[in-house]
Design a protein around this motif. Structure first.
Motif, PDB file in Angstrom:
ATOM      1  N   ASP A   7       0.821  -1.198   0.000  1.00  0.00           N
ATOM      2  CA  ASP A   7       0.000   0.000   0.000  1.00  0.00           C
ATOM      3  C   ASP A   7       0.868   1.267   0.000  1.00  0.00           C
ATOM      4  O   ASP A   7       1.746   1.396  -0.845  1.00  0.00           O
ATOM      5  CB  ASP A   7      -0.968  -0.056   1.195  1.00  0.00           C
ATOM      6  CG  ASP A   7      -2.085   0.960   1.101  1.00  0.00           C
ATOM      7  OD1 ASP A   7      -2.773   0.981   0.065  1.00  0.00           O
ATOM      8  OD2 ASP A   7      -2.258   1.749   2.051  1.00  0.00           O
ATOM      9  N   VAL A   8       0.663   2.190   0.934  1.00  0.00           N
ATOM     10  CA  VAL A   8       1.412   3.448   0.933  1.00  0.00           C
ATOM     11  C   VAL A   8       2.898   3.218   1.183  1.00  0.00           C
ATOM     12  O   VAL A   8       3.733   4.002   0.717  1.00  0.00           O
ATOM     13  CB  VAL A   8       0.848   4.466   1.953  1.00  0.00           C
ATOM     14  CG1 VAL A   8      -0.537   4.921   1.542  1.00  0.00           C
ATOM     15  CG2 VAL A   8       0.829   3.899   3.348  1.00  0.00           C
ATOM     16  N   ASP A  65       4.434   2.648  -2.084  1.00  0.00           N
ATOM     17  CA  ASP A  65       4.672   3.907  -2.804  1.00  0.00           C
ATOM     18  C   ASP A  65       6.044   4.477  -2.451  1.00  0.00           C
ATOM     19  O   ASP A  65       6.786   4.938  -3.313  1.00  0.00           O
ATOM     20  CB  ASP A  65       3.585   4.936  -2.465  1.00  0.00           C
ATOM     21  CG  ASP A  65       2.219   4.550  -3.013  1.00  0.00           C
ATOM     22  OD1 ASP A  65       2.159   3.762  -3.982  1.00  0.00           O
ATOM     23  OD2 ASP A  65       1.212   5.039  -2.467  1.00  0.00           O
ATOM     24  N   ARG A 125       9.522   4.880  -4.758  1.00  0.00           N
ATOM     25  CA  ARG A 125      10.262   6.154  -4.870  1.00  0.00           C
ATOM     26  C   ARG A 125      11.764   5.940  -4.793  1.00  0.00           C
ATOM     27  O   ARG A 125      12.534   6.712  -5.371  1.00  0.00           O
ATOM     28  CB  ARG A 125       9.847   7.119  -3.762  1.00  0.00           C
ATOM     29  CG  ARG A 125       8.554   7.827  -4.031  1.00  0.00           C
ATOM     30  CD  ARG A 125       8.202   8.834  -2.961  1.00  0.00           C
ATOM     31  NE  ARG A 125       9.240   9.811  -2.732  1.00  0.00           N
ATOM     32  CZ  ARG A 125       9.327  10.557  -1.633  1.00  0.00           C
ATOM     33  NH1 ARG A 125       8.440  10.427  -0.678  1.00  0.00           N
ATOM     34  NH2 ARG A 125      10.297  11.429  -1.491  1.00  0.00           N
ATOM     35  N   LEU A 163       7.390  -2.541  -8.631  1.00  0.00           N
ATOM     36  CA  LEU A 163       6.066  -3.037  -8.291  1.00  0.00           C
ATOM     37  C   LEU A 163       6.003  -4.532  -8.583  1.00  0.00           C
ATOM     38  O   LEU A 163       6.472  -4.990  -9.629  1.00  0.00           O
ATOM     39  CB  LEU A 163       5.009  -2.291  -9.116  1.00  0.00           C
ATOM     40  CG  LEU A 163       3.548  -2.646  -8.878  1.00  0.00           C
ATOM     41  CD1 LEU A 163       3.131  -2.226  -7.478  1.00  0.00           C
ATOM     42  CD2 LEU A 163       2.672  -1.947  -9.909  1.00  0.00           C
ATOM     43  N   ARG A 217      -1.455  -3.746  -9.594  1.00  0.00           N
ATOM     44  CA  ARG A 217      -1.782  -2.726  -8.590  1.00  0.00           C
ATOM     45  C   ARG A 217      -3.290  -2.777  -8.368  1.00  0.00           C
ATOM     46  O   ARG A 217      -4.071  -2.292  -9.161  1.00  0.00           O
ATOM     47  CB  ARG A 217      -1.349  -1.351  -9.072  1.00  0.00           C
ATOM     48  CG  ARG A 217      -1.512  -0.305  -8.009  1.00  0.00           C
ATOM     49  CD  ARG A 217      -0.976   1.036  -8.467  1.00  0.00           C
ATOM     50  NE  ARG A 217      -1.104   1.980  -7.379  1.00  0.00           N
ATOM     51  CZ  ARG A 217      -0.127   2.737  -6.932  1.00  0.00           C
ATOM     52  NH1 ARG A 217       1.050   2.675  -7.506  1.00  0.00           N
ATOM     53  NH2 ARG A 217      -0.328   3.562  -5.949  1.00  0.00           N
ATOM     54  N   TRP A 277      -1.266  -3.338  -3.589  1.00  0.00           N
ATOM     55  CA  TRP A 277      -0.033  -3.308  -4.367  1.00  0.00           C
ATOM     56  C   TRP A 277       1.152  -3.513  -3.434  1.00  0.00           C
ATOM     57  O   TRP A 277       1.081  -3.243  -2.245  1.00  0.00           O
ATOM     58  CB  TRP A 277       0.095  -2.035  -5.200  1.00  0.00           C
ATOM     59  CG  TRP A 277       0.098  -0.747  -4.451  1.00  0.00           C
ATOM     60  CD1 TRP A 277       1.193  -0.051  -4.050  1.00  0.00           C
ATOM     61  CD2 TRP A 277      -1.023   0.012  -4.025  1.00  0.00           C
ATOM     62  NE1 TRP A 277       0.820   1.102  -3.399  1.00  0.00           N
ATOM     63  CE2 TRP A 277      -0.542   1.154  -3.370  1.00  0.00           C
ATOM     64  CE3 TRP A 277      -2.408  -0.173  -4.123  1.00  0.00           C
ATOM     65  CZ2 TRP A 277      -1.395   2.115  -2.828  1.00  0.00           C
ATOM     66  CZ3 TRP A 277      -3.238   0.784  -3.587  1.00  0.00           C
ATOM     67  CH2 TRP A 277      -2.721   1.898  -2.948  1.00  0.00           C
TER      68      TRP A 277
END
Length: 193
Positions: free
Chosen positions: A28-29, A32, A36, A41, A45, A50
């Motif tokens: 999830d977050v 993310d 970065r 991934l 998704r 994800w």
């Protein structure tokens, strides 16, 4: 996933690396943030599902990159069995047997990372100098005085002092101190400052 969300609900301020066999996954977050710093991934998704990850041996390098962005990292490990899986869980594609429990076993913060692996990798991150940055702890005292502790965890050094708040200079002294030290982390009690 229920284990992840149970841990994440208590540690929303951490980027969790969750152990699954020989891998650490971020969901999830947290995924993310992982993407970065360059993690790819994994799979599709889907809503709240994800993920990205790394091998267990690569954990120090990837954790260092996340720490260099200013995030704190939580390491979630598989611990012991909780007993047999339910028939319902086994029927959803899982094999009958034991369910591994996962627990948050370690928290790394930008101001307290000391392991040698991290310093080698931080120097490779854009903006990372590879030099240690201190953790600064602040607490308000009587008459506006400010207690200050500066910790360099890598060197094992602590400096303790006090800033006096005479004639409106306390804020300037604190600003100058923080600019000079460039701390990786500043902590203070919630009811303070």
């Amino acid at each position: 996933m229920p284990q992840f969300w149970a841990i994440k609900a208590r540690a929303m301020d951490l980027v969790l690396f969750c152990r699954h066999g020989s891998f650490y996954n971020l969901f999830d977050v947290d995924a993310d943030v992982g993407m970065r710093v360059g993690l790819a991934l994994s799979g599709e998704r889907k809503a709240n599902m994800w993920k990205c990850g790394c091998t267990k041996d690569a954990f120090p390098a990837w954790a260092a990159k996340v720490l260099a962005l200013g995030y704190s990292v939580g390491r979630v490990e598989e611990v012991h069995s909780r007993g047999p899986r339910s028939a319902q869980a086994a029927g959803k594609g899982g094999a009958a047997g034991n369910v591994l429990e996962r627990r948050l076993v370690r928290v790394y913060t930008p101001g307290t990372m000391t392991h040698a692996h991290y310093f080698d990798d931080v120097s490779q991150v854009p903006g990372g100098s590879g030099l240690t940055r201190p953790l600064v702890a602040l607490v308000e005292g009587p008459a506006g005085a400010l207690g200050v502790a500066v910790l360099d965890a890598a060197l094992g050094q602590v400096q303790v002092g006090q800033l006096e708040a005479g004639s409106g200079t306390g804020g300037h002294l604190l600003s100058n101190l923080l600019l000079r030290l460039d701390p990786a982390e500043v902590v203070a009690p919630q009811t303070s400052l």
